[in-house]
Structure formats: C-alpha cells, structure tokens
Design a protein around this motif. Sequence first.
Motif, PDB file in Angstrom:
ATOM      1  N   GLU A 262      -5.193   4.767   0.637  1.00 38.18           N
ATOM      2  CA  GLU A 262      -6.178   4.446  -0.395  1.00 38.18           C
ATOM      3  C   GLU A 262      -5.456   4.331  -1.739  1.00 38.18           C
ATOM      4  O   GLU A 262      -4.836   5.286  -2.191  1.00 38.18           O
ATOM      5  CB  GLU A 262      -7.252   5.544  -0.477  1.00 38.18           C
ATOM      6  CG  GLU A 262      -7.989   5.801   0.819  1.00 38.18           C
ATOM      7  CD  GLU A 262      -8.935   4.680   1.197  1.00 38.18           C
ATOM      8  OE1 GLU A 262      -9.331   3.905   0.294  1.00 38.18           O
ATOM      9  OE2 GLU A 262      -9.259   4.565   2.391  1.00 38.18           O
ATOM     10  N   THR A 263      -5.546   3.186  -2.356  1.00 37.47           N
ATOM     11  CA  THR A 263      -4.841   2.977  -3.616  1.00 37.47           C
ATOM     12  C   THR A 263      -5.784   2.716  -4.785  1.00 37.47           C
ATOM     13  O   THR A 263      -5.335   2.532  -5.911  1.00 37.47           O
ATOM     14  CB  THR A 263      -3.865   1.787  -3.487  1.00 37.47           C
ATOM     15  OG1 THR A 263      -4.556   0.660  -2.945  1.00 37.47           O
ATOM     16  CG2 THR A 263      -2.697   2.156  -2.578  1.00 37.47           C
TER      17      THR A 263
ATOM     18  N   LYS B   8      -6.875   2.488   8.577  1.00 35.55           N
ATOM     19  CA  LYS B   8      -6.487   3.268   7.403  1.00 35.55           C
ATOM     20  C   LYS B   8      -6.849   4.738   7.577  1.00 35.55           C
ATOM     21  O   LYS B   8      -6.062   5.639   7.239  1.00 35.55           O
ATOM     22  CB  LYS B   8      -7.171   2.716   6.152  1.00 35.55           C
ATOM     23  CG  LYS B   8      -6.674   1.372   5.691  1.00 35.55           C
ATOM     24  CD  LYS B   8      -7.606   0.758   4.647  1.00 35.55           C
ATOM     25  CE  LYS B   8      -7.894   1.719   3.528  1.00 35.55           C
ATOM     26  NZ  LYS B   8      -8.878   1.169   2.569  1.00 35.55           N
TER      27      LYS B   8
ATOM     28  N   THR C  36       0.829  -1.205   0.000  1.00 37.00           N
ATOM     29  CA  THR C  36       0.000   0.000   0.000  1.00 37.00           C
ATOM     30  C   THR C  36       0.863   1.254   0.000  1.00 37.00           C
ATOM     31  O   THR C  36       0.617   2.192  -0.774  1.00 37.00           O
ATOM     32  CB  THR C  36      -0.934   0.005   1.228  1.00 37.00           C
ATOM     33  OG1 THR C  36      -1.780  -1.149   1.194  1.00 37.00           O
ATOM     34  CG2 THR C  36      -1.798   1.256   1.240  1.00 37.00           C
ATOM     35  N   LEU C  37       1.879   1.287   0.852  1.00 39.12           N
ATOM     36  CA  LEU C  37       2.723   2.479   0.946  1.00 39.12           C
ATOM     37  C   LEU C  37       3.582   2.670  -0.300  1.00 39.12           C
ATOM     38  O   LEU C  37       3.831   3.809  -0.711  1.00 39.12           O
ATOM     39  CB  LEU C  37       3.614   2.385   2.189  1.00 39.12           C
ATOM     40  CG  LEU C  37       2.891   2.480   3.540  1.00 39.12           C
ATOM     41  CD1 LEU C  37       3.880   2.358   4.682  1.00 39.12           C
ATOM     42  CD2 LEU C  37       2.105   3.784   3.647  1.00 39.12           C
TER      43      LEU C  37
ATOM     44  N   GLN D 193      -5.108  10.409   1.798  1.00 42.03           N
ATOM     45  CA  GLN D 193      -5.498   9.197   1.082  1.00 42.03           C
ATOM     46  C   GLN D 193      -4.308   8.262   0.887  1.00 42.03           C
ATOM     47  O   GLN D 193      -4.303   7.443  -0.034  1.00 42.03           O
ATOM     48  CB  GLN D 193      -6.085   9.574  -0.280  1.00 42.03           C
ATOM     49  CG  GLN D 193      -7.325  10.452  -0.179  1.00 42.03           C
ATOM     50  CD  GLN D 193      -7.844  10.879  -1.544  1.00 42.03           C
ATOM     51  OE1 GLN D 193      -7.092  10.965  -2.510  1.00 42.03           O
ATOM     52  NE2 GLN D 193      -9.133  11.151  -1.614  1.00 42.03           N
ATOM     53  N   VAL D 194      -3.313   8.381   1.753  1.00 44.43           N
ATOM     54  CA  VAL D 194      -2.092   7.606   1.580  1.00 44.43           C
ATOM     55  C   VAL D 194      -2.357   6.107   1.694  1.00 44.43           C
ATOM     56  O   VAL D 194      -1.602   5.295   1.127  1.00 44.43           O
ATOM     57  CB  VAL D 194      -1.029   8.056   2.606  1.00 44.43           C
ATOM     58  CG1 VAL D 194      -1.408   7.624   4.022  1.00 44.43           C
ATOM     59  CG2 VAL D 194       0.345   7.528   2.235  1.00 44.43           C
TER      60      VAL D 194
ATOM     61  N   ARG E 278      -3.938  14.973  -0.396  1.00 44.29           N
ATOM     62  CA  ARG E 278      -3.503  13.702  -0.986  1.00 44.29           C
ATOM     63  C   ARG E 278      -2.893  12.790   0.065  1.00 44.29           C
ATOM     64  O   ARG E 278      -3.076  11.569   0.034  1.00 44.29           O
ATOM     65  CB  ARG E 278      -2.487  13.990  -2.097  1.00 44.29           C
ATOM     66  CG  ARG E 278      -2.010  12.760  -2.836  1.00 44.29           C
ATOM     67  CD  ARG E 278      -3.113  12.161  -3.678  1.00 44.29           C
ATOM     68  NE  ARG E 278      -2.703  10.902  -4.254  1.00 44.29           N
ATOM     69  CZ  ARG E 278      -3.503  10.124  -4.973  1.00 44.29           C
ATOM     70  NH1 ARG E 278      -4.750  10.503  -5.199  1.00 44.29           N
ATOM     71  NH2 ARG E 278      -3.067   8.987  -5.459  1.00 44.29           N
TER      72      ARG E 278
ATOM     73  N   SER F 180       1.200   4.079  -2.949  1.00 41.37           N
ATOM     74  CA  SER F 180       0.868   5.461  -2.590  1.00 41.37           C
ATOM     75  C   SER F 180       2.075   6.372  -2.775  1.00 41.37           C
ATOM     76  O   SER F 180       1.936   7.515  -3.231  1.00 41.37           O
ATOM     77  CB  SER F 180       0.392   5.527  -1.139  1.00 41.37           C
ATOM     78  OG  SER F 180      -0.853   4.881  -0.984  1.00 41.37           O
TER      79      SER F 180
ATOM     80  N   GLY G 222      -4.350   8.040   7.719  1.00 43.72           N
ATOM     81  CA  GLY G 222      -4.542   9.176   6.818  1.00 43.72           C
ATOM     82  C   GLY G 222      -4.717  10.480   7.568  1.00 43.72           C
ATOM     83  O   GLY G 222      -4.147  11.513   7.191  1.00 43.72           O
TER      84      GLY G 222
ATOM     85  N   ASN H 168       2.475   7.161  -6.371  1.00 41.84           N
ATOM     86  CA  ASN H 168       1.470   8.159  -6.757  1.00 41.84           C
ATOM     87  C   ASN H 168       1.885   9.560  -6.323  1.00 41.84           C
ATOM     88  O   ASN H 168       1.719  10.529  -7.070  1.00 41.84           O
ATOM     89  CB  ASN H 168       0.110   7.803  -6.147  1.00 41.84           C
ATOM     90  CG  ASN H 168      -0.650   6.789  -6.980  1.00 41.84           C
ATOM     91  OD1 ASN H 168      -0.471   6.697  -8.194  1.00 41.84           O
ATOM     92  ND2 ASN H 168      -1.497   6.010  -6.337  1.00 41.84           N
ATOM     93  N   LEU H 169       2.422   9.674  -5.110  1.00 46.47           N
ATOM     94  CA  LEU H 169       2.809  10.988  -4.608  1.00 46.47           C
ATOM     95  C   LEU H 169       3.997  11.556  -5.374  1.00 46.47           C
ATOM     96  O   LEU H 169       4.034  12.747  -5.703  1.00 46.47           O
ATOM     97  CB  LEU H 169       3.163  10.891  -3.119  1.00 46.47           C
ATOM     98  CG  LEU H 169       1.994  10.813  -2.131  1.00 46.47           C
ATOM     99  CD1 LEU H 169       2.507  10.540  -0.733  1.00 46.47           C
ATOM    100  CD2 LEU H 169       1.184  12.089  -2.155  1.00 46.47           C
TER     101      LEU H 169
END
Length: 298
Positions: free
Chosen positions: A229-230, A274, A73-74, A226-227, A223, A77, A278, A80-81
């Motif tokens: 949330e993938t 989660k 997940t990280l 939502q770290v 953002r 994320s 966040g 994405n970041l």
Amino acid sequence: MQKAWRRGFPLYIMITPGLLYFLIFRYAPMGGIILAFKDFDPFIGVFESSWVGFQHFEALFAEPDFWRLLKNTLILSGLNLVLFFPAPIIVAVLLNEARVKWFARTVQTVVYIPHFVSWVVVAGVTVVLFATQDGGINKLLADNGLSRLEILTDPSYFRALYLFQNIWKEMGWGAIIFLAALASVNPTLYEAAVMDGAGRWRQMWHITLPALRTIIVLMFILRLGQVMETGFEHIYLLQNSLNLAVSDVFDTYVYRQGVLQGEYSFTTAVGLFKSVVGLAFVMLANRLAKKYGEEGVY
C-alpha cells in the motif's frame, strides 16, 4: 454473570461504534473476495456469474506491466520503511528530551497540523509552486536567470518528492503513539541515571530507546502488512504521463482497470494478491520478532 455484565455495560457501549465500524467496513466487504475467482457480470449478479478459478491471477502475473508495478510499489514502500518509519520515532525522542515545555508543546502542534491537510491541498500547493511554466518558484528562478526545476515532470524527482511529502505530513501524527509509550517511563530511572553520572545521550540510549523497543517492533510489523500500500490519493495527484514509469503502482493500476474500465473481477484479484503479500510479511516478521524475544503482534 449478570452483575459482571451490568458493571461492564458502559464499556460495551463505548466499544460498540468501533466494533460496528470494523464489522461493516472491514469484515463485511471481505465477502467481495469471491469476485477474484469469478467472471463478474454486474447485469446477472455475483452469484450467477461463472467461476473462472485462478484465471485472473494468471492474467495478472502475465501482464506486461506487472513487474514494473511491483518494482515501483516495493521501491516506494522500501523508502517509507527505511526513511519515513524512523521519522516519528526521532520526533518523539527529541520532544521527550526537550526541557522547555512551552517550546515542546509548540513544536508538537506545528508537526501535528500537516496531518489534517488534505492530499489534494498538498498536491495543489506543489503544483502552484513547481509548475514548469507558471509555478511561483520556477518563475522566480527564471526571472533571476536560473534553470527551472522540473520537479513535476522529471521522473527522477518523483520518489524524493513523494517521500518528502509523506514525512512532512505524517511524522508528527505518527509520533503520538511513541510519545504515549515514553509517558509511561518511570522518571526515577532518569534520576538514577543522573546520579550515576549518565549524560543526556546515555539516558536516551539506555532508557528512552529501550522503553520504545516493544512499540517500535510492533509498529514495524504492522507497517510491513502495508508493504503493498503506497497511498493511492497521494500518488494519483502527483502522477502524470511524464513520470508514469516510476509513479505507476498497484493502487493506481487498480483504479484505471477497475473503476475506469470496469474490470471488477481482475482488480479484485490484484487487491487480494496485495493482501496476501502483506499478510505473508506480517507473519514472517512476527515469527522473527518472537524468535528474538519480542512480543510480536500475536
């Protein structure tokens, strides 16, 4: 008071649908958090189910797959970041710099359209193109004596595919808010910069990007919320038994345990975990933003 109410009545009517949406779909469901602290039995109901305290959270942290889920997940994320988040900013700046208006409008339309394409369609096209045996591109490669691309089955391709599809689908839509911020920049600033001898790059660096700084910080803080949330739908459609080691995240885990196996209390605890992570990221980032002179979220 009555005069002010009558004057603002049309505005109250306009915000009513949005207000109802948040009340019904955002605030009301928060009552379900109680399930995370109960051993929920659907046959006797929420209030009759027994309290178990933090038992489900202890089970989550003791779960053998917990660290793998957290890592996957990280990583997604983080990608994405680092790579997806700047993409809409770059698109907005480039569109703002375009001097041929019809070209800029055409590009805007082209990059907006993917947002309206369902993830089901995106995943379906990907399978049609890259299926190991019947995929169009793989058949073309095989017919020309080249090796097939195991994009859907080789775990090493999954993160790159996920990131590429995210950027392709959402960067145009995400650029809208940055374009709106740039629309408020006073054109005389650019005219003054030209008179002072500033080129296009200097104008971009000293006018365009500073104009976006506040909204960039704000969007980055949101953002971070939502770290964990993938995007369940996107990942679930690309997931298979061969790439599970890198594609399994909390969202897909909650689906398996909660929807398929009926562990409602346990997966509510996962969702609450989660949300707390966040929230912690948002509060920390907001505090740092204020410390360095930015407005922050609150």
